[in-house]
Scaffold this motif. Structure first.
Motif, short mmCIF file in Angstrom:
data_model
loop_
_atom_site.label_atom_id
_atom_site.label_comp_id
_atom_site.label_asym_id
_atom_site.label_seq_id
_atom_site.Cartn_x
_atom_site.Cartn_y
_atom_site.Cartn_z
N CYS A 238 0.82 -1.20 -0.03
CA CYS A 238 0.02 -0.10 -0.15
C CYS A 238 0.70 1.32 0.00
O CYS A 238 0.28 2.19 -0.74
N HIS A 239 1.85 1.16 0.70
CA HIS A 239 2.89 2.50 1.00
C HIS A 239 4.27 2.55 0.27
O HIS A 239 4.75 3.44 0.33
N THR A 252 5.63 -0.99 14.07
CA THR A 252 4.42 -1.94 14.44
C THR A 252 4.81 -3.50 14.80
O THR A 252 4.08 -3.79 16.01
N VAL A 307 -5.23 -1.96 13.53
CA VAL A 307 -5.35 -0.72 13.97
C VAL A 307 -3.84 -0.10 14.38
O VAL A 307 -3.48 1.21 14.10
N ASP A 309 -1.48 -0.94 12.39
CA ASP A 309 -0.90 -0.17 11.01
C ASP A 309 -1.43 1.12 10.64
O ASP A 309 -0.56 1.95 10.34
N ASP A 310 -2.51 1.38 11.12
CA ASP A 310 -3.09 2.54 11.03
C ASP A 310 -2.42 3.67 11.86
O ASP A 310 -1.87 4.66 11.17
N THR A 314 0.59 6.53 10.21
CA THR A 314 -0.14 7.94 10.14
C THR A 314 1.19 8.74 10.59
O THR A 314 1.49 9.92 10.69
N HIS A 345 -4.53 11.14 18.13
CA HIS A 345 -4.79 9.84 17.38
C HIS A 345 -5.13 8.79 18.57
O HIS A 345 -5.85 7.95 18.44
N VAL A 349 -8.38 6.37 18.68
CA VAL A 349 -8.12 4.71 18.42
C VAL A 349 -8.54 4.08 19.78
O VAL A 349 -9.38 3.30 19.38
#
Length: 470
Positions: A238-239, A252, A307, A309-310, A314, A345, A349
Motif C-alpha cells: 500500500c505504501h 508495528t 489498528v 498499521d493505521d 500515520t 490519534h 483509537v
C-alpha cells in the motif's frame, strides 16, 4: 549590481529542491534499515514454510452446531395450516418485569406456515422436506426464497435436512462491490493496492493461520508469523518499498511484541482459559490438541494488527511531512510536533477499540444488566474479563506505538537530512556565501553567465540591477 543583489540570484535554484516528494534516504540509512528488516522478513518466510499446514486436517462431521454439512435449497411452496394440526405450539412468553401480561397476544390464534423446501445442491439434490413456522417466529419464508439447510446423516430420513439460515449471498456480494468501488474511486491506485492487500490478508488468514492452528501448531507462534506476513504485505504494497514504510514496519513490530508479552502475562495472571462460549468449546471438542489459551492470545495479536498499521503509518507520515515543511527542525522539535498529533490519534483509537468490543459484547452486557449484577461481579467474570484484557492489552500496545514509531521516524529523518545537507549546499553554491563572495562564487559554479569586474552580471540582469538601484 550590488553584492546584496548578487547574493540572492541563485536563491530560486536552491529553493526548488525543497518542493515535491521527499528525497530518498541516504545509502547508509538504507543499509541500517535493511540490516534489521531483511533478517526479520527472512525469519517470517522460514516460519511460513516450516509451519505451513497444507490445508485443514480432515474430520468426520459430528452434526453438532456449526459442525454440520450444509447445502443450498429453495422454498418452493408456503401454505397456511392450523398449528394444532401440525402439532406446533407457540413458545411461552415470560412475564413482564412490570407485571403486565406477556406480549405476543396478537399472534395467538393465527395460523402457522408450512414451507416446502427443495434441496438444490449435493448428493440429495431434488429432495424435498417440510418445515413449520409458528406465528411468533422471528423468520418467515416466501416462495422462491433461497435458504441454507443442514444435513444430519444419522437422523431419520424425513428429519435429515433442516433450515439453518437464509442465503444472503447477493446482498453481501453487492455490499462488497460497493465498498470496493468506493475505495477505488476515492483512493485510485492506492485504493486498488489496498484491496489487493486486503485479499492477501484473507489468503494468509484462511490458508495459513486457521489451518495451522487446527493442525496443532502453537497459536501464538502461528499468529506472530502470520500477522507479520500480513503486516509486511499490506504495508509495503500500500505504501511502497520506502524508508518511511520500513519505519512503520519497525514500529508495528515493536508494538506487537509488547502486546504479545502483556497478553501472555495477564492471561496467565487472571487465570483465563479462553473457553467462554459454545463455539470455542465445540472447536476444542473437535480438536483437543488446540491450546485454547494460546488461541485467545493469538486473537488479541491479530485483532490489534489492523489498528496498529493505521497508527504507525500515520505517525511516520506526520514526521516526514513536518520535516519537509521545516527542513531546519531538529529531532526534538519534530518529535514534539508529531507527538501532539499522536495524542489526538491515541484518544480516538482507544475510544474506537473500547466501543468496538462493547458493541460486540452488547447482548452479554444486557444479560448482566437484567440480572442486576454489580460492576465488580461483571468485570471479574471470565467472559467479561477476557474482553477487558483483550481491550486493555491492545490499547496499551496502540498507545506505546505512537511514541515508539514517532521516535524512530524522527531519528531516521533527522539523521538522513543532516547527512545530505552539506553536499546540497556545495552543489548549488548558495546559502553558505555572503556578500561579494556569493556573487563571484555562484557564477563561477554555474559557469553560464560571465561575471563583471564589480561582481555583478552583464546583459539584461545587470540592467535590471541598475534600474532597481535608481
Amino acid at each position: 549590481m550590488s553584492a546584496h543583489e548578487s547574493h540572492h540570484h541563485p536563491a530560486p535554484h536552491s529553493h526548488a529542491h525543497s518542493h515535491g516528494p521527499a528525497a530518498p534516504v541516504s545509502r547508509h540509512l538504507r543499509k541500517v534499515i535493511a540490516a534489521v528488516l531483511i533478517p526479520f522478513a527472512a525469519a517470517v518466510a522460514v516460519g511460513l514454510v516450516v509451519l505451513w499446514p497444507g490445508g485443514a486436517p480432515p474430520h468426520k462431521p459430528s452434526g453438532v452446531g456449526f459442525d454440520q454439512p450444509t447445502e443450498t435449497a429453495r422454498v418452493v411452496k408456503v401454505a397456511e395450516v392450523n398449528c394444532a394440526d401440525v402439532h406446533a405450539e407457540q413458545q411461552p412468553q415470560p412475564p413482564s418485569p412490570t407485571g403486565q401480561p406477556p406480549t405476543g397476544g396478537a399472534d395467538k390464534g393465527k395460523p402457522c406456515q408450512q414451507a416446502t423446501i427443495e434441496v438444490t445442491t449435493g448428493e440429495h439434490k431434488g429432495r424435498t422436506f417440510q418445515t413449520v413456522v409458528t406465528p411468533d417466529a422471528l423468520r418467515h419464508y416466501t416462495t422462491g426464497q433461497e435458504v441454507v439447510v443442514s444435513y444430519s446423516p444419522k437422523a431419520p430420513k424425513d428429519l435429515q435436512y433442516s433450515i439453518s439460515d437464509v442465503d444472503r449471498s447477493f446482498p453481501m456480494w453487492l455490499l462488497a462491490a460497493i465498498f470496493a468501488f468506493a475505495v477505488v474511486i476515492v483512493g485510485r491506485l492506492r485504493g486498488l493496492l489496498a484491496l489487493v492487500a486486503l485479499a492477501a490478508s484473507f489468503v494468509v488468514l484462511t490458508l495459513f493461520i486457521l489451518p495451522a492452528i487446527l493442525q496443532g501448531s502453537n497459536p501464538l507462534v502461528v499468529a506472530v508469523v502470520g500477522g507479520s506476513a500480513i503486516m509486511l504485505i499490506a504495508l509495503y504494497l500500500c505504501h511502497g518499498l520506502t524508508a518511511r514504510t520500513s519505519v512503520a514496519v519497525l514500529g508495528t513490530l515493536a508494538s506487537l511484541l509488547l502486546i504479545g508479552l502483556l497478553g501472555s502475562v495477564f492471561i496467565g495472571w487472571a487465570l483465563l482459559t479462553g473457553n467462554t462460549d459454545d463455539t470455542t468449546g465445540l472447536v476444542h471438542g473437535l480438536y483437543p490438541d488446540i491450546e485454547i489459551r494460546g488461541l485467545l492470545l493469538a486473537g488479541i495479536i491479530i485483532g490489534s494488527l489492523g489498528v496498529l498499521d493505521d497508527v504507525t503509518v500515520t505517525q511516520t507520515a506526520a514526521v516526514w511531512e513536518l520535516k519537509e515543511a521545516d527542513p531546519s527542525a531538529g529531532w526534538r522539535k519534530l518529535y514534539g510536533a508529531a507527538m501532539r498529533i499522536g495524542r489526538d490519534h491515541i484518544a480516538s483509537v482507544v475510544n474506537t477499540l473500547v466501543l468496538a468490543y462493547a458493541g460486540a459484547a452488547l447482548p452479554l452486557l444486557l444479560l448482566f444488566s437484567i440480572a442486576q449484577s454489580s460492576v465488580g461481579t461483571v468485570a471479574s467474570s471470565e467472559v467479561v474479563a477476557e474482553e477487558i484484557v483483550r481491550t486493555l492489552v491492545g490499547s496499551i500496545g496502540l498507545v506505546a506505538a505512537v511514541p515508539l514509531t514517532t521516535l524512530l521516524a524522527t531519528l531516521v529523518v533527522s539523521a538522513d537530512r543532516k547527512e545530505r545537507s552539506a553536499p546540497t549546499g556545495d552543489e548549488t553554491g548558495a546559502g553558505h556565501l555572503t556578500g561579494a563572495e556569493a556573487g563571484a562564487g555562484a557564477v563561477g559554479v554555474t559557469g553560464s553567465v560571465p561575471a563583471s569586474p564589480t561582481g555583478g552580471r552583464q546583459g539584461r540582469r545587470g540592467g535590471r540591477g541598475k534600474r532597481r538601484k535608481q
